[in-house]
Write an enzyme that holds these catalytic residues in place. Structure first.
Site, PDB file in Angstrom:
ATOM      1  N   ARG A   1       8.012   4.054  -4.939  1.00 19.70           N
ATOM      2  CA  ARG A   1       8.141   3.060  -3.867  1.00 19.70           C
ATOM      3  C   ARG A   1       7.118   1.940  -4.049  1.00 19.70           C
ATOM      4  NH1 ARG A   1       7.732   5.013   2.258  1.00 19.70           N
ATOM      5  NH2 ARG A   1       5.577   5.378   1.586  1.00 19.70           N
TER       6      ARG A   1
ATOM      7  N   GLU B   1      12.366   2.138  14.159  1.00 22.75           N
ATOM      8  CA  GLU B   1      11.507   3.246  13.729  1.00 22.75           C
ATOM      9  C   GLU B   1      10.263   3.276  14.596  1.00 22.75           C
ATOM     10  OE1 GLU B   1      10.465   2.482   9.642  1.00 22.75           O
ATOM     11  OE2 GLU B   1      10.087   0.364  10.037  1.00 22.75           O
TER      12      GLU B   1
ATOM     13  N   ARG C   1      -7.829 -20.463  -1.829  1.00 20.11           N
ATOM     14  CA  ARG C   1      -6.840 -20.312  -0.765  1.00 20.11           C
ATOM     15  C   ARG C   1      -5.750 -21.377  -0.860  1.00 20.11           C
ATOM     16  NH1 ARG C   1      -5.090 -21.495   4.269  1.00 20.11           N
ATOM     17  NH2 ARG C   1      -4.632 -19.728   5.657  1.00 20.11           N
TER      18      ARG C   1
ATOM     19  N   LEU D   1      11.365   1.153   6.939  1.00 18.44           N
ATOM     20  CA  LEU D   1      10.732   1.602   5.704  1.00 18.44           C
ATOM     21  C   LEU D   1      11.535   2.746   5.112  1.00 18.44           C
ATOM     22  CD1 LEU D   1       8.208   1.301   3.858  1.00 18.44           C
ATOM     23  CD2 LEU D   1       7.197   3.172   5.168  1.00 18.44           C
TER      24      LEU D   1
ATOM     25  N   TYR E   1       0.832  -1.204   0.000  1.00 19.66           N
ATOM     26  CA  TYR E   1       0.000   0.000   0.000  1.00 19.66           C
ATOM     27  C   TYR E   1       0.863   1.248   0.000  1.00 19.66           C
ATOM     28  CZ  TYR E   1       0.898   1.098   4.950  1.00 19.66           C
ATOM     29  OH  TYR E   1       1.485   1.456   6.137  1.00 19.66           O
TER      30      TYR E   1
ATOM     31  N   LYS F   1       6.586  -2.049   1.761  1.00 18.54           N
ATOM     32  CA  LYS F   1       5.431  -1.437   2.432  1.00 18.54           C
ATOM     33  C   LYS F   1       4.201  -2.339   2.274  1.00 18.54           C
ATOM     34  CE  LYS F   1       3.264   3.097   3.129  1.00 18.54           C
ATOM     35  NZ  LYS F   1       3.747   3.312   4.509  1.00 18.54           N
TER      36      LYS F   1
END
Length: 285
Positions: A52, A181, A100, A205, A33, A149
């Site tokens: 990114r 972080e 799945r 990140l 995301y 991310k």
């Protein structure tokens, strides 16, 4: 009035937005995301977020579902449709829906792409920026590829809630004795006028706001050192702050109950916030 959202090629009212129960983003957090800020109806650092996104997808073996220009058009349409003056645009791309199975589905499985907006009036004028935030240290229990991310945000959510239970606003996570972080931001300290923040690697990140802030700091002739630091070093610092797409530059005034300086936002953090907002608004699209 409901928001207009984007789901797999269609702009629909949020109540009509649907994703398959077999989507791998839902079943495996097999998704990445981005969140882009909006100030004055314009997008902040869009190109950095798009780049990114492309990198995160490649690291997970996914394709980029559309071009940069197509993504930009969707962002602009959503901002306009929802009347966003100040706020956020959230984008999520998954590997798609398939029966799945831990193994990836066929390569031609259509990816899922979802975007929505959040209105945040006065986003750049947060009272917290004038007061500063308090952080608590917690062990970093996330997976090792934090440079991607992904939507695997359960532990950061848990850490943020644990920090709040301790009377803090957020958590700084610690691994091997040093700070990685924050739960949703990059962390910095300032000592004798020098800005210190962890170097890039798989442990953190690669923040888009981080990159811009460090560039502006160097252009302003501020000293920057990229290295690890401990909580004890942070508590002894002159000031501290965090950066993120939604908080911009946010001063930190307390770490594990220890006030930094006089317990108010420091001059370096305040100045960097001013520079970042000024320069980002100029470059917004």
């Amino acid at each position: 009035m409901s928001r207009t959202v984007y789901v797999n090629g269609q702009f629909v009212p949020e109540e009509d937005a649907k994703i398959s129960v077999f989507d791998r983003g839902f079943l495996f957090a097999d998704a990445v995301y981005e969140v882009t800020s909006v100030l004055g109806g314009k997008l902040i650092d869009f190109d950095g977020h798009a780049a990114r996104l492309d990198r995160s997808l490649k690291e997970l073996g996914m394709g980029m579902p559309m071009s940069r220009d197509e993504l930009l058009e969707i962002h602009h349409r959503l901002v306009e449709a929802n009347g966003i003056e100040d706020g956020l645009v959230y984008l999520q791309v998954t590997r798609g829906a398939a029966d799945r199975d831990f193994a990836y589905p066929a390569e031609d499985t259509p990816q899922s792409v979802v975007l929505f907006t959040q209105s945040k009036p006065g986003l750049a004028n947060s009272p917290q920026a004038d007061q500063g935030i308090r952080v608590a240290s917690l062990p970093d229990l996330r997976w090792d590829r934090r440079d991607i991310k992904t939507v695997q945000l359960l532990y950061p959510s848990m850490a943020k809630m644990e920090a709040k239970a301790k009377g803090a606003d957020d958590a700084w996570m610690v691994e091997d004795g040093v700070v990685t972080e924050g739960t949703s931001n990059n962390a910095y300290i300032v000592k004798d006028g020098k800005i210190i923040t962890r170097q890039l690697g798989t442990e953190i990140l690669h923040g888009i706001t981080r990159a811009a802030v460090l560039r502006f700091a160097r252009e302003a002739q501020m000293k920057v050192e990229e290295r690890t630091f401990t909580i004890e070093e942070a508590q002894a610092a002159d000031e501290a702050f965090v950066t993120s797409a939604s908080a911009f530059v946010m001063p930190v005034v307390e770490i594990d109950g220890e006030k930094l300086g006089d317990g108010t936002p420091g001059p370096v953090a305040r100045r960097l916030r001013e520079i970042y907002l000024e320069e980002s608004r100029k470059a917004a699209i």
